[in-house]
Design a protein around this motif. Structure first.
Motif, short mmCIF file in Angstrom:
data_model
loop_
_atom_site.label_atom_id
_atom_site.label_comp_id
_atom_site.label_asym_id
_atom_site.label_seq_id
_atom_site.Cartn_x
_atom_site.Cartn_y
_atom_site.Cartn_z
N LEU A 30 0.83 -1.20 0.00
CA LEU A 30 0.00 0.00 0.00
C LEU A 30 0.87 1.25 0.00
O LEU A 30 1.99 1.26 0.49
N ARG A 31 0.30 2.33 -0.53
CA ARG A 31 0.96 3.64 -0.45
C ARG A 31 -0.10 4.69 -0.15
O ARG A 31 -1.26 4.57 -0.57
N GLY A 32 0.32 5.71 0.59
CA GLY A 32 -0.63 6.77 0.95
C GLY A 32 -1.68 6.31 1.94
O GLY A 32 -2.71 6.98 2.09
N VAL A 33 -1.44 5.21 2.64
CA VAL A 33 -2.37 4.69 3.65
C VAL A 33 -1.63 4.73 4.98
O VAL A 33 -0.59 4.07 5.14
N ASP A 34 -2.14 5.49 5.93
CA ASP A 34 -1.44 5.69 7.20
C ASP A 34 -1.81 4.58 8.19
O ASP A 34 -2.73 4.71 9.00
N LEU A 35 -1.08 3.48 8.11
CA LEU A 35 -1.38 2.32 8.93
C LEU A 35 -0.98 2.51 10.39
O LEU A 35 -1.33 1.68 11.24
N ASP A 36 -0.26 3.59 10.70
CA ASP A 36 0.15 3.83 12.08
C ASP A 36 -0.81 4.74 12.84
O ASP A 36 -0.73 4.87 14.06
N ASP A 37 -1.72 5.38 12.13
CA ASP A 37 -2.72 6.25 12.76
C ASP A 37 -4.06 5.52 12.75
O ASP A 37 -4.95 5.83 11.96
N ARG A 38 -4.17 4.53 13.62
CA ARG A 38 -5.33 3.63 13.60
C ARG A 38 -6.42 4.11 14.56
O ARG A 38 -6.13 4.60 15.65
N GLN A 39 -7.64 3.93 14.14
CA GLN A 39 -8.81 4.16 15.00
C GLN A 39 -9.67 2.90 15.01
O GLN A 39 -9.57 2.05 14.12
N ASP A 40 -10.52 2.80 16.03
CA ASP A 40 -11.53 1.72 16.09
C ASP A 40 -10.91 0.34 16.06
O ASP A 40 -11.45 -0.58 15.41
N GLU A 41 -9.78 0.14 16.75
CA GLU A 41 -9.22 -1.21 16.81
C GLU A 41 -10.24 -2.14 17.47
O GLU A 41 -10.79 -1.82 18.52
N TRP A 42 -10.45 -3.29 16.85
CA TRP A 42 -11.58 -4.15 17.23
C TRP A 42 -11.23 -5.61 17.00
O TRP A 42 -10.47 -5.95 16.09
N VAL A 43 -11.79 -6.46 17.84
CA VAL A 43 -11.76 -7.89 17.59
C VAL A 43 -13.17 -8.43 17.79
O VAL A 43 -13.87 -8.02 18.72
N GLY A 44 -13.60 -9.28 16.90
CA GLY A 44 -14.93 -9.87 16.99
C GLY A 44 -14.90 -11.33 16.61
O GLY A 44 -13.97 -11.80 15.93
N SER A 45 -15.91 -12.05 17.04
CA SER A 45 -15.90 -13.51 16.93
C SER A 45 -16.86 -14.00 15.86
O SER A 45 -18.08 -13.92 16.02
N ARG A 46 -16.30 -14.50 14.78
CA ARG A 46 -17.13 -15.16 13.77
C ARG A 46 -17.48 -16.56 14.28
O ARG A 46 -16.62 -17.26 14.81
N PRO A 47 -18.71 -17.00 14.10
CA PRO A 47 -19.09 -18.34 14.55
C PRO A 47 -18.75 -19.40 13.50
O PRO A 47 -19.33 -19.43 12.42
N CYS A 48 -17.79 -20.27 13.81
CA CYS A 48 -17.29 -21.25 12.84
C CYS A 48 -17.68 -22.67 13.25
O CYS A 48 -17.70 -22.99 14.45
N THR A 49 -17.94 -23.51 12.26
CA THR A 49 -18.21 -24.93 12.50
C THR A 49 -17.08 -25.76 11.90
O THR A 49 -16.40 -25.31 10.97
N ALA A 50 -16.92 -26.97 12.39
CA ALA A 50 -15.82 -27.82 11.94
C ALA A 50 -15.96 -28.23 10.48
O ALA A 50 -14.96 -28.44 9.79
N ASP A 51 -17.19 -28.37 9.99
CA ASP A 51 -17.37 -28.79 8.59
C ASP A 51 -17.55 -27.62 7.64
O ASP A 51 -17.74 -27.81 6.44
N GLY A 52 -17.51 -26.38 8.17
CA GLY A 52 -17.57 -25.21 7.32
C GLY A 52 -18.95 -24.83 6.84
O GLY A 52 -19.09 -23.92 6.02
#
Length: 433
Positions: free
Chosen positions: A340-362
């Motif tokens: 990437l260029r022109g994307v300020d990856l060091d000035d981050r907002q809204d850092e988030w983690v969320g849980s997708r519900p996964c099954t073993a057979d997909g």
């Protein structure tokens, strides 16, 4: 169940709200219960892609090629932290057993009918009161730093088409990719354009869907953690909550994402629903992309949301309530930065983690449990936004007519695991009635 009219939907994410909307369309009186609020779970921070052409089973042969060392690394796109959790161990064992060519093809065949109608369900919602916009993903660019790596994605498309699907795409060089998307750096040597897909702002869309559900007369009750469901036979289902919303209804749909198994395991649903946690944040960019950008080698997704870019990625099998791991954010940043260029990856907002519900057979778990009054809608893995509306449309038909649409048959929550015997359980007289 043709007489069912009062339905409680547990979960106010995309899947739960879409199910509520389509239940209302068929004349049901609906109450939505959520312990936090509208779209507070996995619906909040995801990439917002509507990409049914590439909605594939998560267990895939490529997982086996990563090797144990890779998945135990905190910088790996797929991360399984060392743990003594027997539930996670059971899930991982089943996941690996389903990461074969044959089982992937079987699961892909099962997904094709819902993939085919996924965008139609969004169009139906948009034509009947859901005001949030859905945008065409043109261009949708998958970018690579090494031209030879493109073959992996092209092989995946070939497998999808062999299973009966179709991915409209074209291969372009790095210069052509930068002409389409100036935020791509000089390190990009090749790209694939994927046509016919869409995207949305997930926060805005889920809020708009909730407004449409309320406008049709439903209550959305927040602060209502559902503790237990009790099948009372002909008297309905008793819903016990920590706060408001307790009572008795004719039927219940459980759409609680990664927490789904906690409520429905007493009704014969033995599949582990594992949290496949994803991370995201937003950044400023000199040029906000016109459409989604995918960095397949890093498993990183970029989506334009207003005047910022949402950056999302990673699949981390952990407890859904585990804290955000800053190493995973850093891994996304360092893997995406060279492309990437022109994307300020060091000035981050809204850092988030969320849980997708996964099954073993997909495959998701959608349909009736051992109780004819308790239903399940979840386990979509990464595709809850894409497949949420079509899931709700099909499940509403089953809840209110008693007929199972053919497209839902492979997603039966009571389907047997291919790799383990189903655990026997006793069913009360009320549940069996």
């Amino acid at each position: 169940m043709g007489g069912t009219r009062r339905v409680a939907v547990v979960g106010a994410g995309m899947v739960g709200l879409a199910t509520a909307w389509f239940l209302q369309e068929r004349g049901a009186e609906v109450t939505v219960l959520d312990r936090e609020g509208v779209g507070a779970g996995a619906s909040w921070g995801n990439a917002g892609w509507l990409t049914p052409a590439i909605a594939t089973p998560l267990p895939e042969p490529a997982v086996l090629r990563y090797g144990a060392r890779a998945v135990l690394s905190s910088s790996s796109p797929v991360y399984v932290p060392p743990t003594a959790d027997p539930r996670l161990a059971r899930f991982v064992a089943g996941f690996l057993r389903h990461s074969t060519d044959g089982r992937w093809r079987t699961a892909m065949h099962a997904l094709l009918p819902v993939n085919e109608h996924a965008l139609d369900a969004f169009e139906h919602l948009g034509a009947h009161g859901v005001e949030a916009g859905v945008r065409d993903a043109e261009p949708f660019i998958a970018a690579y730093s090494r031209a030879g790596d493109v073959q992996g994605l092209l092989d995946e498309f070939a497998h999808i088409e062999h299973a009966g699907g179709h991915v409209e795409h074209e291969l372009i060089g790095g210069d052509a990719a930068r002409a389409l998307e100036p935020s791509l750096s000089g390190a990009v040597q090749a790209a694939v354009l994927i046509h016919g897909q869409r995207f949305l702002n997930p926060v805005e869309y889920v809020a708009s869907l909730a407004s449409a559900v309320r406008a049709r007369g439903a209550q959305i009750v927040t602060g209502a953690e559902v503790l237990e469901l009790e099948d009372l036979g002909g008297a309905g289902v008793r819903v016990e909550t920590t706060g408001p919303g307790a009572g008795t209804v004719d039927a219940v749909v459980v759409a609680t994402g990664a927490w789904l198994g906690d409520l429905v395991s007493p009704f014969g649903v033995q599949h582990v629903v594992q949290a496949g946690r994803g991370y995201s944040f937003s950044v400023a960019a000199d040029h906000v992309p016109a459409g989604p950008v995918y960095l397949p080698a890093a498993r990183v997704a970029l989506t334009p949301l207003g005047d910022r870019v949402r950056v999302a990625g990673m699949m981390e099998f952990r407890r859904p309530d585990a804290p955000l791991d800053p190493r995973r954010i850093r891994a996304i940043v360092e893997s995406a930065r060279p492309l990437l260029r022109g994307v300020d990856l060091d000035d981050r907002q809204d850092e988030w983690v969320g849980s997708r519900p996964c099954t073993a057979d997909g495959l998701p778990l959608v349909g009736r449990t051992e109780s004819e009054r308790v239903f399940v809608a979840g386990g979509h893995g990464m595709w809850g936004i894409t497949l949420g509306p079509v899931t709700g449309q099909l499940l509403a038909e089953q809840v209110l007519t008693g007929r199972t649409p053919p497209a839902l048959t492979p997603f039966d929550p009571l389907r047997r695991l291919r790799w383990a015997p189903r655990r026997a359980r006793r069913v009360s007289a009320a549940q069996a009635s």
